[in-house]
Scaffold this motif. Structure first.
Motif, short mmCIF file in Angstrom:
data_model
loop_
_atom_site.label_atom_id
_atom_site.label_comp_id
_atom_site.label_asym_id
_atom_site.label_seq_id
_atom_site.Cartn_x
_atom_site.Cartn_y
_atom_site.Cartn_z
N ALA A 212 45.06 30.45 39.46
CA ALA A 212 43.64 30.83 39.75
C ALA A 212 44.46 31.74 38.06
O ALA A 212 45.95 32.33 38.25
CB ALA A 212 44.03 32.05 40.81
N VAL A 213 43.75 31.79 37.35
CA VAL A 213 43.94 32.37 36.23
C VAL A 213 42.54 34.29 36.07
O VAL A 213 41.67 34.12 36.23
CB VAL A 213 43.73 31.71 34.79
CG1 VAL A 213 44.03 33.12 33.72
CG2 VAL A 213 44.38 30.64 34.69
N PRO A 214 42.80 35.72 35.64
CA PRO A 214 42.05 36.12 35.36
C PRO A 214 41.97 36.36 34.19
O PRO A 214 42.47 36.14 33.10
CB PRO A 214 43.05 37.68 35.92
CG PRO A 214 44.56 37.50 35.39
CD PRO A 214 44.94 36.11 35.73
N GLY A 215 40.55 36.94 33.89
CA GLY A 215 40.10 37.44 32.24
C GLY A 215 40.42 38.96 31.85
O GLY A 215 40.72 38.98 32.86
N SER A 216 40.69 38.76 31.09
CA SER A 216 41.03 39.94 30.08
C SER A 216 39.88 41.11 30.94
O SER A 216 38.65 40.93 30.82
CB SER A 216 40.77 39.98 28.55
OG SER A 216 41.44 39.68 27.82
N PRO A 217 40.70 42.14 30.83
CA PRO A 217 39.57 43.37 31.28
C PRO A 217 38.34 43.77 30.51
O PRO A 217 38.36 43.56 29.29
CB PRO A 217 40.68 44.65 32.04
CG PRO A 217 41.88 44.06 30.66
CD PRO A 217 41.49 43.09 30.79
N ASN A 218 37.31 44.18 31.13
CA ASN A 218 36.29 44.61 29.79
C ASN A 218 36.80 46.10 29.40
O ASN A 218 37.33 46.21 29.54
CB ASN A 218 34.89 45.11 30.48
CG ASN A 218 35.09 46.20 31.50
OD1 ASN A 218 36.48 46.91 32.21
ND2 ASN A 218 34.44 47.11 32.66
N ALA A 219 35.87 45.98 28.77
CA ALA A 219 36.31 47.67 27.47
C ALA A 219 36.47 48.83 27.89
O ALA A 219 37.60 49.91 27.95
CB ALA A 219 35.23 48.08 26.59
#
Length: 247
Positions: A212-219
């Motif tokens: 499992a890998v989290p994506g980058s947070p939004n702005a």
């Protein structure tokens, strides 16, 4: 539910030190065998309220048992306490189950006997009140129900998390469910955006394989996606320099 289900519980973040440098080299802050998502930490007493929303993922039935939970919580990251609430999604004996729950370690989870389905929009909050009591609230906006409970909790409230977890079952961390990506959004801590950064994120590695890998947070720093990884050697990166975790 099976006996295995009844013994299910969350564990504090189990860090995998062997892969720490690899995770940090690509912008991830930590690596664990049971958590993936975002966690922030501070001094004792820093976090008095956390909230967040997520979409319940779709889980594929598997021949062997697989488990997953999406939740928000306070503590459990760099300490052994934890108060939390979320949804469970698992495949046991070839059948997929979805449900809601809350938990305060060291007790096992308490199932909330209200309906949960894949694609449901969940909203949760945990807030400190007077007299050492904390209010746990979980809402299923798709099915229009709300659950609340007031519980005593004495942890240090020195971390806050938005997590996809492979829970402990029968004393061992379970295999992570095969599921669609899980979207977390409208994350708040002490009533404000946590301003998440890639350095607050963590990947999940089981048996030397990234799962499992989290994506980058939004702005706004309050939303992200946790992706289930299926292929050995899949690149991991918040930036251009990918890494590989192989068995």
């Amino acid at each position: 539910m099976s006996k295995a289900d009844l013994s299910k519980r969350t564990r504090p973040c189990v860090t995998a030190k062997a892969h720490k440098n690899k995770a940090q080299s690509t912008g991830f802050g930590w690596v664990s065998s049971n958590w993936s998502g975002y966690a922030i930490s501070g001094k004792k007493g820093t976090f008095r309220r956390i909230s967040g929303e997520w979409i319940v993922p779709f889980v594929k039935a598997t021949s062997g048992p697989t488990y997953s939970s999406a939740w928000i919580g306070i503590d459990g990251f760099k300490n052994s306490n934890l108060i939390q609430t979320g949804t469970g999604h698992e495949s046991v004996n070839g059948a997929v189950h979805y449900y809601a729950w809350w938990e305060i370690l060291p007790a096992a989870e308490t199932v909330i006997p209200l309906p949960v389905s894949p694609g449901d929009h969940m909203r949760a909050s945990i807030a400190k009140e007077s007299g050492g009591k904390w209010r746990i609230t979980l809402c299923n906006l798709s099915k229009q129900w709300t659950f609340r409970t007031l519980q005593r909790y004495t942890g240090p409230h020195s971390s806050a998390e938005w997590i996809m977890e492979a829970p402990q079952v029968g004393g061992k961390i379970g295999a992570l469910s095969r599921m669609t990506a899980t979207r977390f959004f409208s994350s708040r801590v002490n009533g404000k955006s946590p301003n998440l950064t890639p350095a607050d994120s963590g990947i999940m590695v089981q048996n030397k394989i990234t799962v499992a890998v989290p994506g980058s947070p939004n702005a706004n720093g309050d939303a992200f996606i946790v992706n289930r990884v299926y292929r050995k050697g899949k690149p991991l990166a918040h930036s251009g320099s990918a890494i590989f975790v192989r068995s």
